[in-house]
Design an enzyme around this catalytic site. Structure first.
Site, PDB file in Angstrom:
ATOM      1  N   SER A 185      29.285 117.397  68.947  1.00 46.71           N
ATOM      2  CA  SER A 185      30.154 118.420  69.521  1.00 46.71           C
ATOM      3  C   SER A 185      30.264 118.203  71.040  1.00 46.71           C
ATOM      4  CB  SER A 185      29.625 119.818  69.173  1.00 46.71           C
ATOM      5  OG  SER A 185      30.622 120.783  69.399  1.00 46.71           O
ATOM      6  N   ASP A 397      35.803 118.957  59.466  1.00 41.29           N
ATOM      7  CA  ASP A 397      35.377 119.669  60.678  1.00 41.29           C
ATOM      8  C   ASP A 397      36.311 120.851  60.935  1.00 41.29           C
ATOM      9  OD1 ASP A 397      34.847 120.440  63.404  1.00 41.29           O
ATOM     10  OD2 ASP A 397      33.844 118.519  63.676  1.00 41.29           O
ATOM     11  N   HIS A 436      31.614 120.785  60.822  1.00 39.85           N
ATOM     12  CA  HIS A 436      31.343 120.473  62.220  1.00 39.85           C
ATOM     13  C   HIS A 436      29.865 120.121  62.438  1.00 39.85           C
ATOM     14  CE1 HIS A 436      31.959 120.266  66.444  1.00 39.85           C
ATOM     15  NE2 HIS A 436      31.137 121.253  66.710  1.00 39.85           N
TER      16      HIS A 436
END
Ligand SMILES: [Ca+2]
Length: 507
Positions: A185, A397, A436
């Site tokens: 991320s 994601d 994610h």
């Protein structure tokens, strides 16, 4: 027999000496007198095995019980007069593997990543993490504090790495043999920033679901939510996301050649939410025309309406179960709104309803130049250093559209001039059905560190990494992740839940 015993004894002595070399050469407490430029050591303590308790805000709880004994060093770094960068360096008291693994952050950071640090220490690494120069998960820190924005954008990581290497060297009496970055991320963005700006910091870098370009990412998030929340009629109730997901799976699961409940290759899936339009009125099993229009936006890339240029890719088909993360309303994702409130416009009362994609992306790009705009994909210096970059991204994601990683991978290949001695320096692994940085319906448990180390330390280029689907401690399915653009194809024989039944092949 005698010679065998002799050889065995010699081997044991060599082993003991090498073990000795990997233990501390000085006491943990003595590190408090270490002098580092623009840094103050604020805490040094030996933490007994299983005794670490994080500050309540960090969470993590039970995960820390299995930590071995380690030396915990806390410091505050001030590369600028407005900087206030908190870092921690953790050093295994024994059994150090000789390496350094720095770990990244999420969102606007603002906390030390204790959980990621504990995983690194458990595996024998010395590790470090930073809060990136501010406390709290909002971007309000950046209001009127350009130096703090610079710290968040790139400086805090590099400063931390330099200082952590000095602490490691002081504690063990030798520098780490290898240095690695592991982040997802914002940690994936930090990874790419490091490879670009500070090419000599690491031998190997893991960039998961990189939040890049950060300015465009946040613009896409608001643009998408704006389409959904612009009025009452366009809002798709969260309860309909599963119904849309079912329809997408029905349309596309088998398209990749295998009906396995996953869209293994979303690039081959064409889905128009118009097929779900209610014949009349509204019902839980269909979408109103206004909801169809909103769904089309959510499933499309954000493009400049004048030039047609893509600003950020959209969600892939199969992501629908995760839509609630950013699309549960009534406002867009706060992380994205923060960018425009506190950084682009410097107006804490900025109203997202005034957002204009073309105009405000241009403003964000101007403001973010040198900090949060797109990362220069020319990683030539990193390749001259011999660095290896391992990227990954979940196809489902629900936070950062996965093609963002493909875009950077392609741009990096096109703009980087690698020396022949390091011709193979980057790999990207797309993960079917993963959300994610984890989660989702696909095999989402895998180890990227081991293949990266094999690559850096033994020249073994990773082309296939096995991922597992683990449920309640039981492995239900294994699948190979294949180096992009290759995809995993069922060989036609054996269980579809066993990685051995799959080959990596051209799409
Ligand atoms: Ca499938």
């Amino acid at each position: 027999m005698k010679w065998l015993i002799g050889a065995l004894c010699a081997a044991i002595v060599v082993w003991m000496i090498s073990r000795q070399a990997l233990a501390a050469s000085t006491s943990c407490e003595s590190l408090s007198s270490l002098r580092l430029p623009n840094a103050t050591i604020t805490g040094v303590q030996t933490v007994a095995a299983g005794a670490f308790t994080p500050p309540t805000a960090a969470g993590g709880g039970e995960g820390f019980k299995s930590l071995p004994a380690f030396c915990r060093v806390a410091a505050t770094l001030k590369p600028s007069t407005d900087s206030d960068i908190k870092v921690e360096v953790w050093l295994p008291a024994s059994g150090w593997n000789g390496k350094f693994q720095a770990v990244g952050n999420g969102g606007w950071a603002g906390t030390i990543s204790y959980s990621a640090m504990s995983r690194a220490v458990e595996h024998g690494y010395a590790t470090s993490s930073t809060d990136t120069g501010h406390a709290g998960a909002s971007a309000s820190f950046a209001l009127g504090h350009l130096e703090k924005l610079v710290d968040y954008a790139y400086r805090s990581e590099h400063e931390m790495i330099v200082k952590a290497k000095a602490v490691i060297t002081a504690f063990y009496g030798s520098a780490p043999t290898r240095s690695y970055w592991n982040g997802c991320s914002i940690g994936g963005r930090q990874a790419l920033v490091e490879a670009q700006r500070f090419p000599d910091d690491f031998d190997g870098i893991i960039a998961g679901a990189a939040a890049n370009p950060k300015t465009h990412l946040d613009a896409w998030r608001i643009w998408m939510a704006q389409a959904m929340f612009k009025d009452q009629a366009s809002v798709i109730p969260v309860g309909k996301f599963a119904m849309i997901h079912r329809a997408v799976l029905d349309a596309c699961d088998a398209v990749d050649g295998l009906k396995d409940g996953l869209i293994d290759d979303p690039t081959r899936c064409r889905f128009d939410p118009h097929v779900l339009e209610c014949k009349e009125g509204d019902a839980p099993t269909c979408l109103t025309p206004a909801q169809v229009a909103a769904a089309r936006v959510v499933m499309s890339p954000a493009k400049n309406r004048k030039t047609g240029a893509e600003i950020f890719p959209g969600f892939e088909p199969g992501t629908e179960l995760g839509w609630a993360r950013m699309l549960s309303g009534p406002d867009p994702y706060a992380t994205a709104v923060d960018q425009f409130k506190y950084i682009v416009f410097g107006q804490p009362d900025w109203n997202w309803r005034t957002f204009d994609l073309e105009r405000d992306v241009a403003a964000a790009d101007k403001k973010g130049e040198g900090t949060l705009s797109s990362i220069d994909p020319d990683l030539s210096a990193f390749t001259r250093h011999g660095g290896k970059l391992l990227m990954y991204h979940g196809w489902s994601d629900q936070d950062i559209a996965p093609r963002a990683s493909i875009n950077f991978y392609k741009a990096a290949l096109a703009s980087t001039h690698a020396p022949s001695s390091n011709a193979e320096w980057v790999r990207l692994f797309m993960v079917p059905g993963m959300g994610h940085c984890g989660g989702g319906e696909g095999p989402n448990t895998f180890d990227m560190m081991a293949p990266l180390e094999s690559w850096v330390e033994r020249g073994s280029v990773p082309d296939r990494i096995v991922a597992s689907r683990i449920n309640a401690g039981k492995t239900e399915r294994t699948r190979p992740l294949c180096a992009y653009p290759q995809v995993a194809r069922y060989s036609g024989a054996g269980s579809i839940d066993a990685a051995a039944s799959f080959v990596c092949t051209a799409p």
